[in-house]
Design a protein around this motif. Sequence first.
Motif, mmCIF file in Angstrom:
data_model
loop_
_atom_site.group_PDB
_atom_site.id
_atom_site.type_symbol
_atom_site.label_atom_id
_atom_site.label_comp_id
_atom_site.label_asym_id
_atom_site.label_seq_id
_atom_site.Cartn_x
_atom_site.Cartn_y
_atom_site.Cartn_z
ATOM 1 N N ASN A 5 92.626 -10.574 107.584
ATOM 2 C CA ASN A 5 92.336 -10.074 108.926
ATOM 3 C C ASN A 5 91.039 -9.248 108.873
ATOM 4 O O ASN A 5 90.158 -9.398 109.724
ATOM 5 N N ASP A 11 89.740 -4.170 116.178
ATOM 6 C CA ASP A 11 90.806 -3.854 115.223
ATOM 7 C C ASP A 11 91.072 -5.084 114.361
ATOM 8 O O ASP A 11 91.752 -6.025 114.781
ATOM 9 N N ALA A 12 90.501 -5.083 113.138
ATOM 10 C CA ALA A 12 90.738 -6.176 112.185
ATOM 11 C C ALA A 12 91.430 -5.584 110.955
ATOM 12 O O ALA A 12 91.054 -5.864 109.815
ATOM 13 N N ILE A 13 92.428 -4.739 111.198
ATOM 14 C CA ILE A 13 93.080 -4.072 110.060
ATOM 15 C C ILE A 13 94.190 -4.953 109.470
ATOM 16 O O ILE A 13 94.144 -5.319 108.302
ATOM 17 N N PHE A 14 95.180 -5.271 110.264
ATOM 18 C CA PHE A 14 96.287 -6.120 109.763
ATOM 19 C C PHE A 14 96.496 -7.309 110.687
ATOM 20 O O PHE A 14 96.420 -7.177 111.909
ATOM 21 N N VAL A 24 96.824 -9.899 115.601
ATOM 22 C CA VAL A 24 98.027 -9.111 115.890
ATOM 23 C C VAL A 24 97.563 -7.657 116.080
ATOM 24 O O VAL A 24 96.716 -7.205 115.307
ATOM 25 N N SER A 59 97.273 -4.151 115.167
ATOM 26 C CA SER A 59 97.627 -3.573 113.868
ATOM 27 C C SER A 59 98.680 -2.479 114.025
ATOM 28 O O SER A 59 98.531 -1.600 114.865
HETATM 29 K K LIG Z 1 94.555 -6.763 113.827
#
Ligand SMILES: [K+]
Length: 366
Positions: free
Chosen positions: A108, A180-183, A219, A221
């Motif tokens: 992600n 938001d590209a964390i999870f 998704v 995060s």
């Molecule tokens: K995300």
Amino acid sequence: FTGNSSRRHIINTQSLVAALATSTTPSQRNLASSTSLAMTSSFDTGYLNAQDATDLDVELMSTPGFSLEQLMELAGLSVAEAVYEVGTDGNDGAKKKRVLLVCGPGNNGGDGLVAARHLFHFGFQPTVVYPKRSTKPHFINLVQQLDDLNIPILDEIPATVATDNDDDGENKDHYDIIVDAIFGFSFRGTAPREPFATAITQMITMQTQQSSLLISVDVPSSWNVDGGDMTEGLKFQPDVLVSLTAPKLSAKKFTRRHFVGGRFLPPGLAEKYGIRMPPYPGVSQVMELSKPKEAPSKEEVDDGEMDWALQYQAYLDEQEKERGESDTEDDEGEEDEVEGEEWAKEYAAYCAEKEKEFFEANKPKE
Ligand SMILES: [K+]
Ligand SMILES: NC(=O)C1=CN([C@@H]2O[C@H](COP(=O)(O)OP(=O)(O)OC[C@H]3O[C@@H](n4cnc5c(N)ncnc54)[C@H](O)[C@@H]3O)[C@@H](O)[C@H]2O)[C@@H](O)CC1
């Protein structure tokens, strides 16, 4: 015709379709049929649960097949295109927009790194936060590609960015957009571990205190991939979600602007996992599944009538739903219907005018 979003349109949908369906020109009839089609059915991609999303990923990347690099490039490009779509009005371009991309430790996060590069080339000013860098060669390459563009890569969100506004209601380190590209679909548990828990809290502050537009990749995060937000009180609610390949089950709980991207799924695999590729428009890498509530502006209409028809349909649906809820106390119903009919006629005339202009402009030369 003035499709001004500030004008109050409570429309009888049937009258719009009827006015268009009896029009003499093909484009208006097409518009009518697409409008009535959208009225009875909206496109349903289906949903993937966390396990199926993982299995599908493995199948896509089995050898011979796709490589991770290929899919991540398309995923990141989709994200960048969605950012462009929601983050610009198409006129002032992207040049002034500062985007903060917060990237997590897995793929992600990789989508975020790819998106940052595309956003730079689209004219945005990206800054990347990448606290837990992967040592895999592909990720080292992605980071190098960002370095080569002088895109700043930070280890954390600076405190000055994620702070409340100053006394003047300003924050000089303000970002217009946060990605938001964390999870993604491999997030587990009900609480993100540090340093990401803090990063998520900071993103919420930026969204709520500084009106930064918050866009989640695949998704939101901290959300459980199947069940939605199961954290204790974090309440992470992005403004936009860009689902990749197909929405995950938790997306059913997402009620804001929702795009799907990742235009690479072979039909056989889609069928096996019970999902459908959306009818992506033209060469787009993304398609919006749910539309904004507001009526579109005239500029949006000018951009393309078919797109407009779908967008407008969602608005009508929303209005009808609201009307259904307040039907008993609504004593302005009849008046509204008349306004709707008149507006539909105006719109049909507007279409005819546009079509005439188009044929004039494209007349074969003698
Ligand atoms: K995300
Ligand atoms: N098939 C597709 O559609 C594609 C998916 N891609 C992306 O890949 C993502 C999935 O990537 P990954 O499987 O690498 O996983 P993720 O990127 O979702 O996250 C995995 C990482 O998060 C950590 N993690 C999990 N739960 C945590 C918690 N509670 N607290 C702190 N850390 C936690 C794990 O240790 C691991 O390092 C998708 O969501 C999508 O964004 C694309 O890159 C490629 C194509």
